[in-house]
Motif scaffolding. Sequence first.
Motif, short mmCIF file in Angstrom:
data_model
loop_
_atom_site.label_atom_id
_atom_site.label_comp_id
_atom_site.label_asym_id
_atom_site.label_seq_id
_atom_site.Cartn_x
_atom_site.Cartn_y
_atom_site.Cartn_z
N LEU A 174 46.33 28.00 66.10
CA LEU A 174 44.95 28.08 66.58
C LEU A 174 44.11 29.01 65.70
O LEU A 174 42.88 28.86 65.63
CB LEU A 174 44.91 28.58 68.02
CG LEU A 174 45.66 27.75 69.07
CD1 LEU A 174 45.47 28.36 70.46
CD2 LEU A 174 45.19 26.30 69.07
N ARG B 153 40.08 24.23 69.17
CA ARG B 153 40.76 24.26 67.88
C ARG B 153 41.69 23.06 67.68
O ARG B 153 41.76 22.49 66.59
CB ARG B 153 41.56 25.56 67.75
CG ARG B 153 40.69 26.81 67.74
CD ARG B 153 39.89 26.94 66.46
NE ARG B 153 40.75 27.32 65.33
CZ ARG B 153 40.36 27.28 64.07
NH1 ARG B 153 39.13 26.84 63.77
NH2 ARG B 153 41.19 27.65 63.11
N ASN C 174 39.76 19.90 66.74
CA ASN C 174 38.97 19.97 65.51
C ASN C 174 37.47 20.02 65.75
O ASN C 174 36.67 19.45 64.99
CB ASN C 174 39.30 18.77 64.59
CG ASN C 174 38.86 19.02 63.15
OD1 ASN C 174 38.90 20.15 62.67
ND2 ASN C 174 38.41 17.97 62.48
N TYR D 295 33.68 25.18 64.70
CA TYR D 295 33.81 26.53 65.28
C TYR D 295 33.15 27.56 64.38
O TYR D 295 33.47 27.65 63.19
CB TYR D 295 35.29 26.89 65.47
CG TYR D 295 35.50 28.28 66.03
CD1 TYR D 295 34.96 28.64 67.26
CD2 TYR D 295 36.23 29.24 65.32
CE1 TYR D 295 35.15 29.91 67.77
CE2 TYR D 295 36.44 30.51 65.83
CZ TYR D 295 35.88 30.84 67.06
OH TYR D 295 36.06 32.11 67.57
N ASP E 64 33.21 31.11 63.43
CA ASP E 64 34.31 32.05 63.50
C ASP E 64 33.87 33.42 64.05
O ASP E 64 33.15 34.17 63.39
CB ASP E 64 34.92 32.22 62.10
CG ASP E 64 36.21 33.02 62.11
OD1 ASP E 64 36.56 33.60 63.14
OD2 ASP E 64 36.87 33.05 61.04
#
Length: 562
Positions: free
Chosen positions: A76, A16, A19, A22, A24
């Motif tokens: 985060l 996180r 960058n 991700y 989720d």
Amino acid sequence: MDRPLPIGIEDFKKLRENNFYYVDKSLLIKELLDNRSEVSLFMRPRRFGKTLSLSMLRYYFEQVPVSDTNTDNNNLFKGLKIMEAGEKYTKHKGRYPVVNLSLKSAKQPDWNMAYDAMVNEIAKEFERHDDVLESARLLPDEKELFCRIRGKKAARIDYAMAMEFLTRCLKKVYRRNVIILLDEYDVPLENAYFNGFYKQMTDFIRSFFESALKTNSSLEFAVITGCLRITKESIFTGLNNPEMISILNVNYAEHFGFTQPEVEQLLEAYGISNKKDEVRRWYDGYVFGKTEVYNPWSVLNYTKTAAVDKNAFPKPYWANTSSNSIVRELVERADGSVRQEMEALIEGEVIEKPVHEEITYDEVYKSEENLWNFLFFTGYLKKKGERFDGETVYLELAIPNTEVKLIYRNTIMDWFQERIKKTDFSALYQAVLGKNAAVMEKELSGNLMETISFYDYKEDYYHGFLGGLLKMMDGYIIKSNRESGLGRSDLLLLSAPYEGKAIIIEIKIADTYAELGAKAKEALTQIEDRQYDAELKLEGYHTFILYGIAFYKKLCRVAVKE
């Protein structure tokens, strides 16, 4: 998209803060809090995000020591779904002491090294929490034991009880119950089984788990991950009804692996939406509960490659992260019925097997049924359907995708090549040189019965099979699909040039058993009509044996020019 892809990144904070892209999965937190099981054991195939998920849980729940003014984990989770779930869930953020331990380093060649590896991991976790030594709430003897464990100088019994002791210390200092996160719990057990110290490892792990997870008044809840459910070793005996969450469970299904919308969003972000169908064929097909998911490791690796090279071909990324020894074991043990089942799977069909979730590592190799179950729970097969008969659940099983199909194919090919080296084919070779078609048919058909087809009985399969058998023929080299005359002969066996002998073989596939004879003659006629010997004559070859060989499933017919 200029965000890097998190390939091999298993630390949520690193992902996180740097960058990385991700997908989720933060709603795993919500479902855990809704269910409130004291001990949850998640079983998923390797490389499906278990370690990263535990890392996420640690950073969400962990209370940062007051003395640590440089750490702030709040950012985060900014923008993630869990932050929109409501105060009922966000109030738990940063509230608990957390013990976070991975056992994968215990994959060592002997018991002493495996034990030392676990001691090292335990010591590192104690060191991570050494701020508790500043607290007046711990007694001097507790601090002394804490330091011995941290310094890797404690007795074996102290390490067997270390996780419970650490939770007790943390609760005394923070005045809150402790969350335990254990990753790769079954790695030490699998490794110990294969390396001959299974009982020692099982005894230690049982004590280690029971002390921390059974009637531990300092425990808030525990989350454990692994590939296989192991209960018969009594590792979890006496725990307060631990929730076992395998790939058969409907709950938590979407939190490990990528769903279809998640994959489409990822491909679009990196400008390769046109690869959607290709990615689906290669890396989709897993079914957790009733949710279809993609292999996240392979999808991320392929996305990284294809985003740079739009013409990149898919390849088996997941297949190369393990020895795939379980598939090899099934191939080597296969009798006639198992070979037929493997061929059916490779052809895209399904097989039906009773499901056994409680398999121990020392039982995996005791029967083919256990091997099939192991393959299912570790990601080498997927569920297509199920039925309940009396007291037994039966699953319809299939190969998930092209990537996994290649594991079977390559394993079978490696096994076949090794088998060739150990088998006496002198009768076949003598028959080839002596133009004895009857003996050739017997030898070829007999060996076909012992093999596993992975090309749906297409010509490529028979071509590889025949070439594999004949390549060990002393005094001859084998050439495949060599340009000659007006076309290509399937196989050539060439002696040393000064001997001038050549064997030309053409292969045909029959649609029925009755067509075998006609197809073999057709193959022989083709050799002559297309002058496959023309170029060889220019090279000095003068003595030729011509074979037309026709195959139908595991039978063959041989025609030879007299």
